[in-house]
Design a protein around this motif. Structure first.
Motif, PDB file in Angstrom:
ATOM      1  N   ASP A  89       0.817  -1.218   0.000  1.00  0.00           N
ATOM      2  CA  ASP A  89       0.000   0.000   0.000  1.00  0.00           C
ATOM      3  C   ASP A  89       0.852   1.270   0.000  1.00  0.00           C
ATOM      4  OD1 ASP A  89       0.995  -0.015   2.574  1.00  0.00           O
ATOM      5  OD2 ASP A  89      -0.970   0.129   3.552  1.00  0.00           O
ATOM      6  N   GLY A  90       2.176   1.112  -0.146  1.00  0.00           N
ATOM      7  CA  GLY A  90       3.075   2.251  -0.184  1.00  0.00           C
ATOM      8  C   GLY A  90       3.617   2.665   1.178  1.00  0.00           C
ATOM      9  N   SER A  91       3.122   2.083   2.242  1.00  0.00           N
ATOM     10  CA  SER A  91       3.607   2.439   3.574  1.00  0.00           C
ATOM     11  C   SER A  91       4.994   1.836   3.810  1.00  0.00           C
ATOM     12  CB  SER A  91       2.624   1.982   4.658  1.00  0.00           C
ATOM     13  OG  SER A  91       2.521   0.576   4.680  1.00  0.00           O
ATOM     14  N   LYS A  92       5.718   2.485   4.713  1.00  0.00           N
ATOM     15  CA  LYS A  92       7.064   2.019   5.046  1.00  0.00           C
ATOM     16  C   LYS A  92       7.200   1.979   6.561  1.00  0.00           C
ATOM     17  CE  LYS A  92       9.061   3.926   0.854  1.00  0.00           C
ATOM     18  NZ  LYS A  92      10.006   4.878   0.281  1.00  0.00           N
ATOM     19  N   ARG A  93       7.909   0.958   7.031  1.00  0.00           N
ATOM     20  CA  ARG A  93       8.141   0.782   8.451  1.00  0.00           C
ATOM     21  C   ARG A  93       9.581   0.351   8.650  1.00  0.00           C
ATOM     22  NH1 ARG A  93       3.534   1.129  11.127  1.00  0.00           N
ATOM     23  NH2 ARG A  93       4.339   0.160  13.017  1.00  0.00           N
ATOM     24  N   TRP A  94      10.033   0.282   9.881  1.00  0.00           N
ATOM     25  CA  TRP A  94      11.387  -0.179  10.167  1.00  0.00           C
ATOM     26  C   TRP A  94      11.415  -0.902  11.503  1.00  0.00           C
ATOM     27  CZ3 TRP A  94      14.476   1.605  14.271  1.00  0.00           C
ATOM     28  CH2 TRP A  94      13.956   2.682  14.974  1.00  0.00           C
ATOM     29  N   CYS A  95      12.437  -1.727  11.664  1.00  0.00           N
ATOM     30  CA  CYS A  95      12.664  -2.417  12.929  1.00  0.00           C
ATOM     31  C   CYS A  95      14.156  -2.641  13.078  1.00  0.00           C
ATOM     32  CB  CYS A  95      11.892  -3.735  12.995  1.00  0.00           C
ATOM     33  SG  CYS A  95      12.388  -4.953  11.755  1.00  0.00           S
ATOM     34  N   LEU A  96      14.553  -3.080  14.240  1.00  0.00           N
ATOM     35  CA  LEU A  96      15.945  -3.411  14.506  1.00  0.00           C
ATOM     36  C   LEU A  96      16.058  -4.912  14.679  1.00  0.00           C
ATOM     37  CD1 LEU A  96      16.798  -0.695  17.184  1.00  0.00           C
ATOM     38  CD2 LEU A  96      17.485  -0.708  14.781  1.00  0.00           C
ATOM     39  N   ILE A  97      17.195  -5.465  14.271  1.00  0.00           N
ATOM     40  CA  ILE A  97      17.456  -6.879  14.520  1.00  0.00           C
ATOM     41  C   ILE A  97      18.815  -7.016  15.194  1.00  0.00           C
ATOM     42  CG2 ILE A  97      15.991  -7.752  12.665  1.00  0.00           C
ATOM     43  CD1 ILE A  97      18.516  -8.194  11.011  1.00  0.00           C
ATOM     44  N   THR A  98      18.936  -8.071  15.955  1.00  0.00           N
ATOM     45  CA  THR A  98      20.194  -8.415  16.598  1.00  0.00           C
ATOM     46  C   THR A  98      20.195  -9.912  16.855  1.00  0.00           C
ATOM     47  OG1 THR A  98      21.751  -7.726  18.327  1.00  0.00           O
ATOM     48  CG2 THR A  98      19.452  -8.040  19.000  1.00  0.00           C
ATOM     49  N   THR A  99      21.269 -10.396  17.432  1.00  0.00           N
ATOM     50  CA  THR A  99      21.367 -11.792  17.844  1.00  0.00           C
ATOM     51  C   THR A  99      21.602 -11.818  19.352  1.00  0.00           C
ATOM     52  OG1 THR A  99      23.754 -11.884  17.548  1.00  0.00           O
ATOM     53  CG2 THR A  99      22.392 -12.461  15.628  1.00  0.00           C
ATOM     54  N   PRO A 100      21.411 -12.956  19.996  1.00  0.00           N
ATOM     55  CA  PRO A 100      21.704 -13.030  21.439  1.00  0.00           C
ATOM     56  C   PRO A 100      23.145 -12.627  21.761  1.00  0.00           C
ATOM     57  CG  PRO A 100      20.412 -14.921  20.784  1.00  0.00           C
ATOM     58  CD  PRO A 100      20.788 -14.194  19.507  1.00  0.00           C
ATOM     59  N   SER A 101      24.094 -13.052  20.936  1.00  0.00           N
ATOM     60  CA  SER A 101      25.492 -12.712  21.227  1.00  0.00           C
ATOM     61  C   SER A 101      25.765 -11.222  21.031  1.00  0.00           C
ATOM     62  CB  SER A 101      26.451 -13.551  20.380  1.00  0.00           C
ATOM     63  OG  SER A 101      26.260 -13.299  19.012  1.00  0.00           O
ATOM     64  N   LYS A 102      25.146 -10.603  20.029  1.00  0.00           N
ATOM     65  CA  LYS A 102      25.317  -9.156  19.831  1.00  0.00           C
ATOM     66  C   LYS A 102      24.673  -8.381  20.982  1.00  0.00           C
ATOM     67  CE  LYS A 102      25.840  -8.818  14.841  1.00  0.00           C
ATOM     68  NZ  LYS A 102      27.039  -7.993  14.843  1.00  0.00           N
ATOM     69  N   LEU A 103      23.561  -8.892  21.493  1.00  0.00           N
ATOM     70  CA  LEU A 103      22.903  -8.250  22.631  1.00  0.00           C
ATOM     71  C   LEU A 103      23.800  -8.332  23.870  1.00  0.00           C
ATOM     72  CD1 LEU A 103      20.305  -6.790  23.336  1.00  0.00           C
ATOM     73  CD2 LEU A 103      19.264  -8.996  23.821  1.00  0.00           C
ATOM     74  N   ALA A 104      24.413  -9.479  24.085  1.00  0.00           N
ATOM     75  CA  ALA A 104      25.341  -9.633  25.210  1.00  0.00           C
ATOM     76  C   ALA A 104      26.540  -8.707  25.040  1.00  0.00           C
ATOM     77  CB  ALA A 104      25.793 -11.088  25.324  1.00  0.00           C
ATOM     78  N   ASP A 105      27.050  -8.599  23.822  1.00  0.00           N
ATOM     79  CA  ASP A 105      28.167  -7.683  23.543  1.00  0.00           C
ATOM     80  C   ASP A 105      27.779  -6.248  23.860  1.00  0.00           C
ATOM     81  OD1 ASP A 105      29.699  -9.803  22.663  1.00  0.00           O
ATOM     82  OD2 ASP A 105      29.443  -9.350  20.522  1.00  0.00           O
ATOM     83  N   TYR A 106      26.573  -5.873  23.493  1.00  0.00           N
ATOM     84  CA  TYR A 106      26.094  -4.514  23.760  1.00  0.00           C
ATOM     85  C   TYR A 106      26.127  -4.219  25.258  1.00  0.00           C
ATOM     86  CZ  TYR A 106      22.910  -0.597  24.341  1.00  0.00           C
ATOM     87  OH  TYR A 106      22.354   0.599  24.703  1.00  0.00           O
ATOM     88  N   PHE A 107      25.633  -5.151  26.073  1.00  0.00           N
ATOM     89  CA  PHE A 107      25.617  -4.930  27.524  1.00  0.00           C
ATOM     90  C   PHE A 107      27.032  -4.912  28.106  1.00  0.00           C
ATOM     91  CE2 PHE A 107      21.049  -5.967  27.401  1.00  0.00           C
ATOM     92  CZ  PHE A 107      20.593  -4.879  28.135  1.00  0.00           C
ATOM     93  N   GLU A 108      27.938  -5.652  27.509  1.00  0.00           N
ATOM     94  CA  GLU A 108      29.338  -5.617  27.960  1.00  0.00           C
ATOM     95  C   GLU A 108      29.931  -4.226  27.740  1.00  0.00           C
ATOM     96  OE1 GLU A 108      31.508  -7.793  29.472  1.00  0.00           O
ATOM     97  OE2 GLU A 108      29.710  -8.987  29.862  1.00  0.00           O
TER      98      GLU A 108
END
Length: 149
Positions: free
Chosen positions: A84-103
């Protein structure tokens, strides 16, 4: 007697019988279920919650793209484009990238990102399957945000 038509908005556990966006003729109904002929050619009773009454055209995911390099970032942005022409966005990560982020973020105890998808791995096939599954369950809008144009 004319039979009514319903449009599938979510397949739930009925992936063998339903497809999101398909229309089905109601052969019978009870207070909370429709009896329709599924995609597999059999009559089935399915809860009304999986349908919208009428011959409705639902927007579908036409394409998606990732412009970020998964090797460089903990959270990768995915742009979603709909029929319908609409656009959206989201974020993706992995469990290990999430753990790296908190580190890296020692001062962060937690956070809430409603539009964050956590996948086992980040590659084309994993992203595609996850987005298509969420779309079939009518959850893609819930797990993404409108892209301001």
């Amino acid at each position: 007697m004319t039979k009514s038509i319903v449009t599938c908005c979510s397949v739930g556990v009925y992936g063998h019988a339903l497809k999101r966006g398909n229309q089905y003729i109601v052969n019978n109904e009870s207070d909370d279920k429709y009896r329709i002929t599924g995609n597999h050619g059999r009559l089935v009773w399915i809860a009304k919650a999986y349908f919208i009454e009428g011959n409705i055209t639902l927007p579908y995911l036409k394409e998606w793209k990732v412009e970020d390099n998964p090797a460089e970032l903990d959270f990768i942005e995915v742009d979603l484009m709909f029929s319908d022409g609409s656009k959206r966005w989201c974020l993706i990560t992995t469990p290990s990238k999430l753990a790296d982020y908190f580190e890296k973020q020692m001062d962060r105890l937690g956070f809430n990102i409603r539009h964050l998808l956590i996948l086992k791995e980040i590659n084309y096939e994993a992203i595609e399957k996850t987005l298509r599954y969420l779309e079939a369950q009518d959850e893609l809008t819930d797990v993404s945000r409108a892209l301001k144009q």
